[in-house]
Design a protein around this motif. Sequence first.
Motif, PDB file in Angstrom:
ATOM      1  N   HIS A  72       0.782  -1.242   0.000  1.00  0.00           N
ATOM      2  CA  HIS A  72       0.000   0.000   0.000  1.00  0.00           C
ATOM      3  C   HIS A  72       0.810   1.287   0.000  1.00  0.00           C
ATOM      4  O   HIS A  72       0.264   2.369  -0.197  1.00  0.00           O
ATOM      5  N   ASN A 158      -5.105  -7.441  -0.479  1.00  0.00           N
ATOM      6  CA  ASN A 158      -4.488  -6.107  -0.401  1.00  0.00           C
ATOM      7  C   ASN A 158      -5.042  -5.185  -1.480  1.00  0.00           C
ATOM      8  O   ASN A 158      -5.283  -4.008  -1.248  1.00  0.00           O
ATOM      9  N   GLU A 161      -8.491  -3.913  -0.719  1.00  0.00           N
ATOM     10  CA  GLU A 161      -8.485  -2.903   0.345  1.00  0.00           C
ATOM     11  C   GLU A 161      -8.161  -1.507  -0.148  1.00  0.00           C
ATOM     12  O   GLU A 161      -8.404  -0.541   0.562  1.00  0.00           O
ATOM     13  N   GLN A 166     -11.860   0.072  -3.889  1.00  0.00           N
ATOM     14  CA  GLN A 166     -13.104   0.270  -3.139  1.00  0.00           C
ATOM     15  C   GLN A 166     -14.001   1.310  -3.814  1.00  0.00           C
ATOM     16  O   GLN A 166     -15.210   1.112  -3.945  1.00  0.00           O
ATOM     17  N   LEU A 201     -15.136  -7.449   2.881  1.00  0.00           N
ATOM     18  CA  LEU A 201     -13.822  -7.805   3.413  1.00  0.00           C
ATOM     19  C   LEU A 201     -13.983  -8.334   4.842  1.00  0.00           C
ATOM     20  O   LEU A 201     -14.937  -7.999   5.527  1.00  0.00           O
ATOM     21  N   ILE A 205     -13.018  -1.781   7.013  1.00  0.00           N
ATOM     22  CA  ILE A 205     -12.159  -0.940   6.169  1.00  0.00           C
ATOM     23  C   ILE A 205     -12.768   0.449   6.126  1.00  0.00           C
ATOM     24  O   ILE A 205     -13.874   0.664   6.597  1.00  0.00           O
TER      25      ILE A 205
END
Length: 211
Positions: A72, A158, A161, A166, A201, A205
């Motif tokens: 990330h 990952n 996320e 998203q 998820l 999040i």
Amino acid sequence: MKHYERLLLENKSWAKVKVQEDPQFFERLVNIQRPDFLWIGCSDSRVPPDQITQTQPGEIFIHRNVANLVVHTDLNMLSVLQYAVEVLEVKHVIVCGHYGCGGVKAAMSRHSFGIINKWLRNIKDVYRLNAQEIDVLPTEEERVNRLIELNIKHQVLNLAETSIIQASWKKFNRPYLHGWVYDLHDGLLKPISEMPPNTPLPYPIYQFDNL
Ligand code: CO
């Protein structure tokens, strides 16, 4: 002939053959890029995405790094992902790893490799999270290959996320995320995980309500 000169010569003959087969081949590609796929794969020279999928230039947008990681804080990967999702509007993102991956093998060892230790740190975390499942396997090869599969699954998560995915799931119901593993022994790709748009998820999040 020097080693690198072979590449330049081969390029000339490739371009010639392409035009012979299809006179408009380059003209079409110059003006438009509209791939349906983003590929996040390992840098390993034995896993060339377009060759193993028999796709042509213009069909797959490609990002590669050691052990196909989605980190990330990696601005390179995030920039590729954002461009692919928001501008090219890809329908599928594929994280593709491969059995026998040197990056994963290195992450399972105690050896220090210099700067790449920091990159492999991410795989060590996947190992730690799944150590119980991995350590019971009888051979080193099986343990490495299981971590390779779990690493791919983890990188797909990952991806899901990221705010980029998203937001795109919420607004456009795309892209579909896939985790595949490539087998160097037989040249075959095996799907091992998938996340359709808006898959929930397994933990809280950030919400993207103001998009
Ligand atoms: Co690899």
